[in-house]
Design a protein around this motif. Structure first.
Motif, PDB file in Angstrom:
ATOM      1  N   LEU A 147       0.847  -1.203   0.000  1.00 36.94           N
ATOM      2  CA  LEU A 147       0.000   0.000   0.000  1.00 36.94           C
ATOM      3  C   LEU A 147       0.880   1.250   0.000  1.00 36.94           C
ATOM      4  O   LEU A 147       1.712   1.425   0.883  1.00 36.94           O
ATOM      5  N   HIS A 148       0.682   2.103  -0.989  1.00 43.83           N
ATOM      6  CA  HIS A 148       1.400   3.379  -1.031  1.00 43.83           C
ATOM      7  C   HIS A 148       0.597   4.416  -0.250  1.00 43.83           C
ATOM      8  O   HIS A 148      -0.601   4.585  -0.466  1.00 43.83           O
ATOM      9  N   VAL A 149       1.262   5.125   0.670  1.00 42.18           N
ATOM     10  CA  VAL A 149       0.602   6.107   1.519  1.00 42.18           C
ATOM     11  C   VAL A 149       1.294   7.457   1.352  1.00 42.18           C
ATOM     12  O   VAL A 149       2.516   7.552   1.504  1.00 42.18           O
ATOM     13  N   ALA A 150       0.527   8.488   1.046  1.00 42.42           N
ATOM     14  CA  ALA A 150       1.103   9.828   0.909  1.00 42.42           C
ATOM     15  C   ALA A 150       1.601  10.319   2.262  1.00 42.42           C
ATOM     16  O   ALA A 150       1.024  10.004   3.307  1.00 42.42           O
ATOM     17  N   ALA A 151       2.677  11.081   2.250  1.00 41.13           N
ATOM     18  CA  ALA A 151       3.257  11.583   3.494  1.00 41.13           C
ATOM     19  C   ALA A 151       2.264  12.481   4.233  1.00 41.13           C
ATOM     20  O   ALA A 151       1.470  13.212   3.631  1.00 41.13           O
ATOM     21  N   TYR A 152       2.340  12.410   5.552  1.00 42.19           N
ATOM     22  CA  TYR A 152       1.405  13.129   6.415  1.00 42.19           C
ATOM     23  C   TYR A 152       1.345  14.619   6.081  1.00 42.19           C
ATOM     24  O   TYR A 152       0.265  15.183   5.859  1.00 42.19           O
ATOM     25  N   ASN A 153       2.490  15.284   6.046  1.00 42.16           N
ATOM     26  CA  ASN A 153       2.487  16.735   5.874  1.00 42.16           C
ATOM     27  C   ASN A 153       2.052  17.159   4.480  1.00 42.16           C
ATOM     28  O   ASN A 153       1.471  18.225   4.296  1.00 42.16           O
ATOM     29  N   GLY A 387      21.932   5.372  -2.986  1.00 38.38           N
ATOM     30  CA  GLY A 387      21.597   6.004  -1.720  1.00 38.38           C
ATOM     31  C   GLY A 387      21.121   7.426  -1.918  1.00 38.38           C
ATOM     32  O   GLY A 387      20.164   7.879  -1.273  1.00 38.38           O
ATOM     33  N   GLN A 388      21.773   8.141  -2.828  1.00 36.94           N
ATOM     34  CA  GLN A 388      21.342   9.510  -3.103  1.00 36.94           C
ATOM     35  C   GLN A 388      19.936   9.534  -3.705  1.00 36.94           C
ATOM     36  O   GLN A 388      19.134  10.423  -3.407  1.00 36.94           O
ATOM     37  N   ARG A 389      19.620   8.538  -4.504  1.00 35.01           N
ATOM     38  CA  ARG A 389      18.280   8.470  -5.088  1.00 35.01           C
ATOM     39  C   ARG A 389      17.228   8.246  -3.995  1.00 35.01           C
ATOM     40  O   ARG A 389      16.083   8.676  -4.132  1.00 35.01           O
ATOM     41  N   MET A 390      17.603   7.547  -2.923  1.00 36.45           N
ATOM     42  CA  MET A 390      16.668   7.384  -1.809  1.00 36.45           C
ATOM     43  C   MET A 390      16.297   8.742  -1.216  1.00 36.45           C
ATOM     44  O   MET A 390      15.127   9.010  -0.911  1.00 36.45           O
ATOM     45  N   ILE A 391      17.297   9.599  -1.042  1.00 33.88           N
ATOM     46  CA  ILE A 391      17.035  10.932  -0.498  1.00 33.88           C
ATOM     47  C   ILE A 391      16.128  11.713  -1.434  1.00 33.88           C
ATOM     48  O   ILE A 391      15.160  12.358  -1.000  1.00 33.88           O
ATOM     49  N   GLU A 392      16.407  11.659  -2.714  1.00 35.94           N
ATOM     50  CA  GLU A 392      15.599  12.382  -3.694  1.00 35.94           C
ATOM     51  C   GLU A 392      14.165  11.849  -3.726  1.00 35.94           C
ATOM     52  O   GLU A 392      13.208  12.601  -3.913  1.00 35.94           O
ATOM     53  N   THR A 393      14.013  10.527  -3.518  1.00 37.34           N
ATOM     54  CA  THR A 393      12.685   9.935  -3.464  1.00 37.34           C
ATOM     55  C   THR A 393      11.904  10.472  -2.270  1.00 37.34           C
ATOM     56  O   THR A 393      10.719  10.820  -2.374  1.00 37.34           O
ATOM     57  N   ALA A 394      12.574  10.562  -1.125  1.00 38.00           N
ATOM     58  CA  ALA A 394      11.924  11.106   0.072  1.00 38.00           C
ATOM     59  C   ALA A 394      11.504  12.556  -0.170  1.00 38.00           C
ATOM     60  O   ALA A 394      10.389  12.962   0.197  1.00 38.00           O
ATOM     61  N   GLU A 395      12.381  13.348  -0.791  1.00 39.15           N
ATOM     62  CA  GLU A 395      12.062  14.760  -1.046  1.00 39.15           C
ATOM     63  C   GLU A 395      10.871  14.898  -1.981  1.00 39.15           C
ATOM     64  O   GLU A 395      10.016  15.772  -1.791  1.00 39.15           O
ATOM     65  N   ALA A 396      10.813  14.033  -2.995  1.00 42.09           N
ATOM     66  CA  ALA A 396       9.716  14.121  -3.965  1.00 42.09           C
ATOM     67  C   ALA A 396       8.388  13.721  -3.338  1.00 42.09           C
ATOM     68  O   ALA A 396       7.346  14.283  -3.658  1.00 42.09           O
ATOM     69  N   ARG A 397       8.433  12.768  -2.418  1.00 40.12           N
ATOM     70  CA  ARG A 397       7.190  12.242  -1.842  1.00 40.12           C
ATOM     71  C   ARG A 397       6.671  13.086  -0.680  1.00 40.12           C
ATOM     72  O   ARG A 397       5.473  13.079  -0.404  1.00 40.12           O
ATOM     73  N   ALA A 398       7.547  13.770   0.024  1.00 44.02           N
ATOM     74  CA  ALA A 398       7.100  14.465   1.239  1.00 44.02           C
ATOM     75  C   ALA A 398       7.713  15.855   1.349  1.00 44.02           C
ATOM     76  O   ALA A 398       8.489  16.137   2.258  1.00 44.02           O
ATOM     77  N   PRO A 399       7.370  16.758   0.418  1.00 40.76           N
ATOM     78  CA  PRO A 399       7.995  18.098   0.434  1.00 40.76           C
ATOM     79  C   PRO A 399       7.564  18.974   1.612  1.00 40.76           C
ATOM     80  O   PRO A 399       8.153  20.030   1.807  1.00 40.76           O
ATOM     81  N   HIS A 400       6.576  18.543   2.395  1.00 41.46           N
ATOM     82  CA  HIS A 400       6.133  19.347   3.536  1.00 41.46           C
ATOM     83  C   HIS A 400       6.398  18.636   4.861  1.00 41.46           C
ATOM     84  O   HIS A 400       5.827  19.015   5.885  1.00 41.46           O
ATOM     85  N   HIS A 401       7.250  17.651   4.817  1.00 40.14           N
ATOM     86  CA  HIS A 401       7.600  16.905   6.043  1.00 40.14           C
ATOM     87  C   HIS A 401       8.378  17.822   6.992  1.00 40.14           C
ATOM     88  O   HIS A 401       9.149  18.685   6.547  1.00 40.14           O
ATOM     89  N   PRO A 402       8.200  17.664   8.333  1.00 41.12           N
ATOM     90  CA  PRO A 402       8.942  18.526   9.266  1.00 41.12           C
ATOM     91  C   PRO A 402      10.459  18.458   9.099  1.00 41.12           C
ATOM     92  O   PRO A 402      11.156  19.419   9.409  1.00 41.12           O
ATOM     93  N   ARG A 403      10.966  17.333   8.600  1.00 42.00           N
ATOM     94  CA  ARG A 403      12.412  17.197   8.436  1.00 42.00           C
ATOM     95  C   ARG A 403      12.864  17.381   6.992  1.00 42.00           C
ATOM     96  O   ARG A 403      14.009  17.075   6.651  1.00 42.00           O
ATOM     97  N   PHE A 404      11.976  17.888   6.160  1.00 41.60           N
ATOM     98  CA  PHE A 404      12.304  18.096   4.747  1.00 41.60           C
ATOM     99  C   PHE A 404      13.560  18.949   4.582  1.00 41.60           C
ATOM    100  O   PHE A 404      14.387  18.698   3.703  1.00 41.60           O
TER     101      PHE A 404
END
Length: 515
Positions: A147-153, A387-404
């Motif tokens: 299940l894909h879940v959009a980031a909370y923020n 590994g760098q692509r993992m970071i970019e994936t996180a940024e693309a999926r959750a641009p409003h995350h508190p730790r963005f």
């Protein structure tokens, strides 16, 4: 380990000891430092270190060309006497990073976003309860297989905008939307929640629950099971047993945790100490909450790295105690495993960090912060672009995350490791723009500019840094680098970064002669 074609098995923590010694070739490394780095301040690790050194020596005796690989320096520690060639080290983690990326849930028909639950209570502070329910449902749904879940923020940021269900779902890259309301009356709680299909523009399912506050976590578990079942019985999705089932719910503690999380959106030294105060208050109310113990371990360790801790040794001991408590309470919780990986990251043990974070991401692949930190550590260990692509994936999926704001910082570290200084400067610039009040962002930016020979830019960044953190010194940076040894591709680059920062750092005005 291998010698003349023969492979010898080495336990992970034993290998961590060897790697830490290898990163400080010909230097004396104290027992305390090895325990702090490898066992994360565990006071019972003294015997474990002695055993690890003994096991390494037993393996090294097979090679007769060097008399003593590891030498004991009386009352000081150990030194690795053998030559170290990092370039010859085998890169055996790249495929694992790629595998994890390939296994991340993709947006599809089986995708969902939890919109912020609306607080219908007259009491304003109940909004923390509603926010917490939204955040927890997002996290718990993230543990449902496939299940894909959009980031909370990202989901809550879009709420309230005048848009159709299809438009909101399209922006979040999901098909289904969960929404609801929360009403509190005394010790009772009423929750209405529904599931909408953005493709058909229909309500798939709706329900209302009335329970006592003490059973709040049961509400969450029931909603998650209902949502996953309603979305697709064909997939036979079922909610994985949540560690929260073994936790008692305390309203005051819960609200404090949500307040602490909100402070990360504008992170600085003041916010860091406010977060600790809120989390410690929450722990006084509910001392057996593993997630709060884990969050405190991370915050105390981050204070050390950020140079916020007045007494780093005390902060380190506190972090160790909180992490031990979290691991003892719920050792298989993905949030606790993520915290253990993040603490290991900030204490300079990327191998241990990768082990914890990999398990955390496997259990909950929808936590973007775990993914970002894991990517950073993969890149540090082996110059791993995956590994760098993992970071970019996180940024693309959750641009409003508190730790963005931190994730661009991690990208910058990866670029330094990969030897791409201009890209590192751009990443650190992004980070400083996202969170201009966090001094460590400016430390990294000034270092990269100085290393690239852009002295004037670096001096300007140092001026900005000293306005935020007037007591920060080059020696503080040097201490950070000694801990984060894997930050740089080699020791020469590491030493050059320190020297370059020295060159642009303002020198104290000469003392005026008495007269």
């Amino acid at each position: 380990m291998s010698h003349k074609g023969q492979v010898y098995g080495v336990e992970p923590l034993v290998m961590d000891v060897l790697v830490h010694l290898a990163n400080r070739p010909s230097e004396v490394v104290s027992r305390d430092e090895l325990i702090n780095q490898v066992w994360l301040f565990n006071p019972g690790a003294d015997e474990s270190l002695t055993r690890a050194i003994s096991l390494l020596r037993r393996i090294f005796r097979i090679d007769k060309s060097i008399e003593n690989y590891i030498e004991t320096v009386w009352k000081r520690g150990y030194t690795l006497a053998a030559p170290v060639d990092f370039e010859a080290a085998a890169n055996d983690r790249g495929p694992t990073a790629t595998r994890l990326l390939d296994q991340l849930p993709a947006a599809s028909d089986y995708s969902v976003a939890v919109l912020g639950f609306e607080n219908m209570s007259t009491r304003e502070s109940d909004r923390y309860l509603a926010d917490g329910l939204t955040r927890d449902l997002t996290s718990l749904l993230g543990r449902v297989p496939r299940l894909h879940v959009a980031a909370y923020n990202s989901a809550t940021r879009l709420q309230g905008a005048p848009a159709s269900i299809a438009e909101i779902a399209g922006k979040l890259g999901v098909r289904y939307l969960v929404s609801g309301t929360l009403t509190r009356e005394g010790d009772g709680l009423s929750v209405r929640h529904s599931l909408m299909d953005s493709v058909t523009d229909e309500q798939v399912w709706a329900s209302k629950m009335s329970v006592d506050l003490a059973n709040f976590y049961e509400v969450e578990d029931t909603i998650v099971l209902d949502i996953s079942t309603a979305m697709s019985s064909a997939l036979q999705l079922s909610h994985a047993n949540s560690p929260k089932q073994n936790r008692s719910f305390q309203l005051g503690a819960y609200e404090l945790v949500q307040q602490a999380e909100a402070l990360r959106l504008n992170y600085n030294e003041k916010a860091a100490f406010e977060i600790i105060a809120l989390l410690e208050q929450a722990l006084e109310i509910n001392p057996d909450d593993a997630a709060v113990h884990a969050a405190l371990a991370v915050q105390y360790t981050q204070n050390i790295v950020s140079n916020f801790a007045g007494t780093p040794a005390d902060a380190a001991q506190r972090a160790g105690r909180y992490l031990d408590a979290a691991m003892r309470l719920t050792p298989l919780d993905p949030e606790v495993l993520a915290a253990a990986g993040i603490v290991a990251t900030m204490r300079g043990n990327p191998r241990l960090a990768v082990r914890h974070l990999t398990r955390s991401v496997e259990l909950n692949p929808n936590n973007p912060h775990s993914l970002a930190v894991l990517g950073w550590q993969y890149c540090w260990l082996n110059s791993d672009v995956a590994g760098q692509r993992m970071i970019e994936t996180a940024e693309a999926r959750a641009p409003h995350h508190p730790r963005f704001g931190l994730w661009a910082h991690y990208r910058g570290h990866c670029e330094i490791k990969l030897g791409r200084i201009d890209q590192a400067i751009a990443a650190y610039d992004d980070c400083a723009d996202r969170n201009p009040n966090y001094s460590l962002n400016l430390v990294a930016l000034a270092m990269a500019q100085a290393l690239a020979g852009r002295a004037n830019d670096a001096r300007g960044t140092v001026e900005r840094l000293l306005m935020l953190a007037p007591h920060y010194t080059v020696e503080d940076y040097q201490q950070l680098v000694s801990t984060m040894a894997y930050w740089f591709a080699d020791r020469t680059t590491r030493d050059r970064s320190i020297s370059a920062l020295h060159e642009v750092w303002p020198r104290p005005a000469p003392a005026r002669a008495a007269g």
